[in-house]
Enzyme design. Structure first.
Site, short mmCIF file in Angstrom:
data_model
loop_
_atom_site.label_atom_id
_atom_site.label_comp_id
_atom_site.label_asym_id
_atom_site.label_seq_id
_atom_site.Cartn_x
_atom_site.Cartn_y
_atom_site.Cartn_z
NE ARG A 234 2.92 5.50 0.47
CZ ARG A 234 2.35 5.95 1.61
NH1 ARG A 234 1.08 6.33 1.61
NH2 ARG A 234 3.05 6.05 2.71
CG HIS A 282 -0.47 11.65 0.57
ND1 HIS A 282 0.47 10.89 -0.07
CD2 HIS A 282 -0.65 11.05 1.79
CE1 HIS A 282 0.85 9.88 0.70
NE2 HIS A 282 0.17 9.95 1.85
P1 NDP Z 1 -0.80 -2.66 7.53
O1 NDP Z 1 0.56 -3.18 7.27
O2 NDP Z 1 -1.35 -2.74 8.92
O3 NDP Z 1 -1.84 -3.45 6.59
C1 NDP Z 1 -1.58 -3.71 5.25
C2 NDP Z 1 -2.66 -4.64 4.72
O4 NDP Z 1 -2.46 -4.82 3.31
C3 NDP Z 1 -2.61 -6.03 5.34
O5 NDP Z 1 -3.91 -6.53 5.55
C4 NDP Z 1 -1.90 -6.87 4.27
O6 NDP Z 1 -2.21 -8.25 4.27
C5 NDP Z 1 -2.44 -6.22 3.01
N1 NDP Z 1 -1.55 -6.47 1.88
C6 NDP Z 1 -0.27 -6.10 1.69
N2 NDP Z 1 0.20 -6.54 0.52
C7 NDP Z 1 -0.81 -7.23 -0.03
C8 NDP Z 1 -0.94 -7.94 -1.25
N3 NDP Z 1 0.06 -8.04 -2.13
N4 NDP Z 1 -2.12 -8.55 -1.52
C9 NDP Z 1 -3.15 -8.46 -0.62
N5 NDP Z 1 -3.09 -7.81 0.55
C10 NDP Z 1 -1.94 -7.20 0.83
O7 NDP Z 1 -0.83 -1.19 7.00
P2 NDP Z 1 -1.78 0.03 7.45
O8 NDP Z 1 -3.18 -0.44 7.46
O9 NDP Z 1 -1.24 0.66 8.68
O10 NDP Z 1 -1.52 1.06 6.26
C11 NDP Z 1 -1.79 0.71 4.91
C12 NDP Z 1 -1.22 1.73 3.96
O11 NDP Z 1 -1.98 2.93 4.00
C13 NDP Z 1 0.21 2.22 4.27
O12 NDP Z 1 1.17 1.30 3.84
C14 NDP Z 1 0.27 3.52 3.48
O13 NDP Z 1 0.71 3.27 2.18
C15 NDP Z 1 -1.18 3.99 3.45
N6 NDP Z 1 -1.39 5.21 4.25
C16 NDP Z 1 -1.87 6.32 3.62
C17 NDP Z 1 -2.12 7.47 4.32
C18 NDP Z 1 -2.73 8.65 3.67
O14 NDP Z 1 -2.83 9.72 4.28
N7 NDP Z 1 -3.17 8.55 2.42
C19 NDP Z 1 -1.86 7.55 5.77
C20 NDP Z 1 -1.39 6.32 6.34
C21 NDP Z 1 -1.16 5.19 5.58
P3 NDP Z 1 -1.89 -9.20 5.54
O15 NDP Z 1 -2.91 -8.79 6.58
O16 NDP Z 1 -2.08 -10.56 5.05
O17 NDP Z 1 -0.48 -8.85 5.96
C1 OXD Z 2 1.56 7.41 5.70
C2 OXD Z 2 1.11 8.49 4.87
O1 OXD Z 2 2.09 6.41 5.20
O2 OXD Z 2 0.81 9.60 5.38
O3 OXD Z 2 1.41 7.52 6.94
O4 OXD Z 2 0.97 8.31 3.67
#
Ligand code: NDP
Ligand code: OXD
Length: 319
Positions: A234, A282
């Site tokens: 993000r 994005h």
């Molecule tokens: P998940 O919830 O599966 O994974 C999130 C990961 O981030 C986990 O490993 C989590 O740790 C870690 N995390 C969260 N907060 C912290 C923190 N404060 N410190 C350290 N680690 C942290 O999410 P996804 O992998 O499915 O997606 C990740 C993000 O990608 C989405 O939230 C979205 O913002 C972004 N996204 C962007 C897209 C784009 O087109 N640019 C498309 C899709 C998603 P833990 O394993 O310990 O819970």
């Molecule tokens: C998502 C994104 O969160 O597209 O899936 O950013």
């Protein structure tokens, strides 16, 4: 059998694609597409399920009888802080097509920096035949922040390309052949990282997280010379003024950004001008409508059979 209430859809992306696919989706109950002007003043009190991406601010007042909220994407920061958010399950979008797209983007960006693609782009425009000798992937350590659905797939595919890959997450993960770190070991993780890949959700903890203080802790004597920052999590997790100044003063050797503090990225942003910054709008991993609607149908079927929903957001941690 009584008619099932239609699914409420308020998705602020690709309105034509959403409207087209909605014509045949959810055949057993239909849908109310709020992007359709005909639904503007419509009573939404019958709706039990809502599929949302950046919904209208008054949505939860208009639809007070929801049982489950589905996010139109993997991230839920667009819903989490909303006024009147009911205390019901929020289901993220998790799907092979989305995960695959993200890993394609991450691997592509890592390879572009590995092979000095921006320098090739400049030479091409100048009609210059300028060979570059790049390090091998194995000489470069990619540090992936966020080892969830997307991070773990990216790790696996970066490894196939030969990169040395390490990973960092709030709670430590066990991944075969990958050194992993938990939140407390941040500095040790950064000190080993040549290319930093951000795949973190936006939460209070990750807001403004990628800043010059963090960039200064990345490895400085790696095979690329200077570290690189890549972010598709993000935009509000990054401080764009710090990215610009870190590139100007040599703290960073380049960046790839798919997400921004303000989207669309304003035309006045200095990021547009930087030769060693790759910008995408994005679209690293878009939610494809057919896949998204199939996922929602499958989760509703589970819910109505009395099974637990999958991919439910943990509100205590915010993702
Ligand atoms: P998940 O919830 O599966 O994974 C999130 C990961 O981030 C986990 O490993 C989590 O740790 C870690 N995390 C969260 N907060 C912290 C923190 N404060 N410190 C350290 N680690 C942290 O999410 P996804 O992998 O499915 O997606 C990740 C993000 O990608 C989405 O939230 C979205 O913002 C972004 N996204 C962007 C897209 C784009 O087109 N640019 C498309 C899709 C998603 P833990 O394993 O310990 O819970
Ligand atoms: C998502 C994104 O969160 O597209 O899936 O950013």
């Amino acid at each position: 059998m009584s008619a099932r209430p239609p699914i409420l859809v308020d998705i602020k992306f690709n309105p034509e694609g959403v409207a087209r696919v909605l014509k045949t989706a959810f055949a057993d109950r239909g849908s109310i597409n709020l992007a359709d002007p005909a639904n503007r003043g419509r009573d939404l009190s019958e709706a039990e399920y809502a599929l949302l991406w950046k919904p209208d601010a008054d949505l939860f007042q208009r639809a007070p009888n929801l049982k489950v909220i589905f996010s139109g994407g993997a991230g839920v920061d667009h819903i989490i802080g909303m006024d009147g958010l009911p205390d019901i399950s929020i289901v993220r979008f998790v799907d092979r097509s989305l995960t695959t797209r993200m890993s394609e983007w991450v691997v592509m960006q890592c390879l572009m920096h590995l092979r000095g693609q921006y320098a090739h782009d400049i030479s091409q425009r100048q009609r210059q035949w300028a060979k570059l000798i790049a390090p091998e992937a194995a000489e470069v350590t990619v540090g992936v922040m966020g080892l969830g659905i997307l991070g773990q797939d990216a790790v696996a595919k970066l490894k196939v390309m030969g990169f040395d890959v390490i990973g960092w997450s709030r709670t430590r993960k066990e991944i075969d052949g990958v050194e992993t770190f938990d939140a407390r070991a941040l500095d040790r993780f950064l000190a080993k990282t040549d290319i930093l890949v951000g795949l973190l959700p936006l939460t209070p903890e990750t807001t403004g997280f990628y800043n010059s203080g963090l960039f200064k802790k990345l490895r400085r004597d790696g095979a690329l010379g200077k570290p690189v920052f890549i972010n598709a999590g993000r935009g509000r997790s990054q401080v764009e003024a710090d990215i610009v100044s870190s590139i100007a003063d040599g703290t960073l050797g380049g960046a790839s950004l798919d997400v921004f503090e303000v989207e669309p990225l304003p035309s006045t942003s200095p990021l547009w001008e930087l030769e060693n910054v790759f910008i995408t709008p994005h679209d690293a991993a878009v939610s494809e409508e057919n896949a998204l609607f199939r996922h929602v149908e499958a989760q509703i079927a589970r819910f109505e059979r009395g099974e637990t929903l999958q991919f439910v957001v943990d509100r205590a941690v915010g993702y």
